[in-house]
Design an enzyme around this catalytic site. Structure first.
Site, PDB file in Angstrom:
ATOM      1  N   LYS A  15       0.837  -1.206   0.000  1.00  0.00           N
ATOM      2  CA  LYS A  15       0.000   0.000   0.000  1.00  0.00           C
ATOM      3  C   LYS A  15       0.871   1.256   0.000  1.00  0.00           C
ATOM      4  O   LYS A  15       2.099   1.178   0.215  1.00  0.00           O
ATOM      5  CB  LYS A  15      -0.905  -0.029   1.233  1.00  0.00           C
ATOM      6  N   ARG A 124      -1.022 -14.300   4.054  1.00  0.00           N
ATOM      7  CA  ARG A 124      -1.792 -13.678   5.142  1.00  0.00           C
ATOM      8  C   ARG A 124      -1.016 -13.812   6.466  1.00  0.00           C
ATOM      9  O   ARG A 124      -0.995 -12.900   7.280  1.00  0.00           O
ATOM     10  CB  ARG A 124      -3.171 -14.334   5.300  1.00  0.00           C
ATOM     11  N   THR A 130      -4.866  -7.424  10.700  1.00  0.00           N
ATOM     12  CA  THR A 130      -5.241  -6.142  10.063  1.00  0.00           C
ATOM     13  C   THR A 130      -4.762  -4.944  10.882  1.00  0.00           C
ATOM     14  O   THR A 130      -4.290  -3.955  10.332  1.00  0.00           O
ATOM     15  CB  THR A 130      -6.794  -6.041   9.949  1.00  0.00           C
ATOM     16  N   ARG A 141       3.278  -6.487   9.255  1.00  0.00           N
ATOM     17  CA  ARG A 141       2.561  -5.414   9.956  1.00  0.00           C
ATOM     18  C   ARG A 141       3.071  -5.242  11.388  1.00  0.00           C
ATOM     19  O   ARG A 141       3.178  -4.119  11.890  1.00  0.00           O
ATOM     20  CB  ARG A 141       1.057  -5.704   9.932  1.00  0.00           C
ATOM     21  N   ASN A 161      -1.510  -0.127   7.213  1.00  0.00           N
ATOM     22  CA  ASN A 161      -0.993  -1.449   7.598  1.00  0.00           C
ATOM     23  C   ASN A 161      -0.156  -2.101   6.490  1.00  0.00           C
ATOM     24  O   ASN A 161      -0.035  -3.314   6.415  1.00  0.00           O
ATOM     25  CB  ASN A 161      -2.122  -2.370   8.077  1.00  0.00           C
ATOM     26  N   HIS A 164      -1.891  -5.287   1.473  1.00  0.00           N
ATOM     27  CA  HIS A 164      -3.171  -5.968   1.323  1.00  0.00           C
ATOM     28  C   HIS A 164      -2.852  -7.366   0.810  1.00  0.00           C
ATOM     29  O   HIS A 164      -1.998  -7.516  -0.069  1.00  0.00           O
ATOM     30  CB  HIS A 164      -4.064  -5.252   0.298  1.00  0.00           C
TER      31      HIS A 164
HETATM   32  P1  ADP Z   1      -7.403  -6.942   5.702  1.00  0.00           P
HETATM   33  O1  ADP Z   1      -6.677  -5.917   4.860  1.00  0.00           O
HETATM   34  O2  ADP Z   1      -6.559  -7.412   6.849  1.00  0.00           O
HETATM   35  O3  ADP Z   1      -8.001  -8.081   4.908  1.00  0.00           O
HETATM   36  P2  ADP Z   1     -10.074  -5.752   5.872  1.00  0.00           P
HETATM   37  O4  ADP Z   1     -10.401  -6.401   4.560  1.00  0.00           O
HETATM   38  O5  ADP Z   1     -11.028  -5.997   6.995  1.00  0.00           O
HETATM   39  O6  ADP Z   1      -8.607  -6.154   6.383  1.00  0.00           O
HETATM   40  O7  ADP Z   1      -9.985  -4.169   5.701  1.00  0.00           O
HETATM   41  C1  ADP Z   1      -9.447  -3.589   4.561  1.00  0.00           C
HETATM   42  C2  ADP Z   1      -8.528  -2.449   4.975  1.00  0.00           C
HETATM   43  O8  ADP Z   1      -9.305  -1.393   5.530  1.00  0.00           O
HETATM   44  C3  ADP Z   1      -7.527  -2.781   6.076  1.00  0.00           C
HETATM   45  O9  ADP Z   1      -6.368  -3.393   5.571  1.00  0.00           O
HETATM   46  C4  ADP Z   1      -7.254  -1.427   6.700  1.00  0.00           C
HETATM   47  O10 ADP Z   1      -6.312  -0.679   5.933  1.00  0.00           O
HETATM   48  C5  ADP Z   1      -8.602  -0.749   6.573  1.00  0.00           C
HETATM   49  N1  ADP Z   1      -9.447  -0.879   7.786  1.00  0.00           N
HETATM   50  C6  ADP Z   1     -10.155  -1.973   8.166  1.00  0.00           C
HETATM   51  N2  ADP Z   1     -10.874  -1.719   9.266  1.00  0.00           N
HETATM   52  C7  ADP Z   1     -10.620  -0.433   9.584  1.00  0.00           C
HETATM   53  C8  ADP Z   1     -11.077   0.444  10.612  1.00  0.00           C
HETATM   54  N3  ADP Z   1     -11.946   0.046  11.521  1.00  0.00           N
HETATM   55  N4  ADP Z   1     -10.614   1.703  10.635  1.00  0.00           N
HETATM   56  C9  ADP Z   1      -9.740   2.138   9.695  1.00  0.00           C
HETATM   57  N5  ADP Z   1      -9.276   1.380   8.697  1.00  0.00           N
HETATM   58  C10 ADP Z   1      -9.709   0.100   8.639  1.00  0.00           C
END
Ligand code: ADP
Length: 197
Positions: A15, A124, A130, A141, A161, A164
């Site tokens: 990202k 993952r 996340t 992360r 983070n 993705h």
């Molecule tokens: P992942 O990337 O671990 O699969 P998600 O698909 O749940 O997580 O979320 C997509 C992205 O949205 C996350 O990687 C993060 O950057 C952002 N994100 C998720 N939840 C939140 C939140 N509550 N507040 C701010 N950003 C969030």
């Protein structure tokens, strides 16, 4: 017969925060170090449309984003309604999705297609939770970030983070097609695979 486990493909994106912090090489190194094979790699500056089509729009997914805020706020004793004006997961999720669009279009990203044994779950695992504050040390992360929804949402932004990574093989197929389009996915034999043959 089903396809060989070595043939599993996944998608990973570094990202804007990972690119801007100069972590591209370190992340590539970690993926290659465990024996995963990078079969496509490219830098792109995403458009809002590309990001909008990348993240799901379903009610369930949006509520899940909101739930992540609520879980983090509960853990640290913050009041979502007082800080963000609502404690409804769907409303919080919609806010977060908007911040995510701004973040993901703020600088270039590096996209990769990765092949290898259990590639989806391996990548993952390498990425970690996340919320970087909950990601174990040793993960991308966990080692390079300390962000969480508690900080990010107060600053009206998405969680930074670094990467993705696709959650399922179906999602990986969709994301590789979405981001790489007609670009070639390469293949080659890794010499360390031969040790196991
Ligand atoms: P992942 O990337 O671990 O699969 P998600 O698909 O749940 O997580 O979320 C997509 C992205 O949205 C996350 O990687 C993060 O950057 C952002 N994100 C998720 N939840 C939140 C939140 N509550 N507040 C701010 N950003 C969030």
């Amino acid at each position: 017969m089903s396809k060989h486990p070595r043939e599993e493909l996944t998608f990973l994106m570094i990202k804007p925060d990972g690119v801007r912090r100069g972590l591209t090489g370190e992340i590539v190194r970690r993926l290659e170090q465990v024996g995963l094979k990078i079969v496509a790699l490219e830098m792109q500056r995403p458009s809002r449309k590309q990001v909008d089509e990348h993240y799901p729009k379903s009610k369930a997914w949006i509520e899940r984003l909101g739930e992540k805020t609520l879980a983090t706020y509960a853990k640290y004793g913050y009041d979502a309604k007082a800080e963000l004006g609502t404690a409804q997961p769907a409303k919080l999720g919609t806010m977060v999705r908007g911040w995510l669009m701004n973040f993901m279009t703020s600088a270039p990203v590096v996209i990769m297609a990765i092949k290898g044994v259990h590639a989806v779950s391996m990548v993952r695992k390498l990425a970690g939770n996340t919320m970087p504050a909950d990601a174990p040390l040793g993960t991308i992360r966990g080692d390079f970030s300390v962000d969480s929804a508690a900080v990010a949402n107060r600053e009206k932004r998405a969680v930074y983070n670094l990467v993705h990574a696709s959650e399922t093989e179906g999602e990986a197929r969709h994301e590789i097609k979405h981001w790489f389009g007609k670009s070639v996915i390469h293949d080659y034999g890794r010499t360390d695979d031969e040790v196991f043959r």
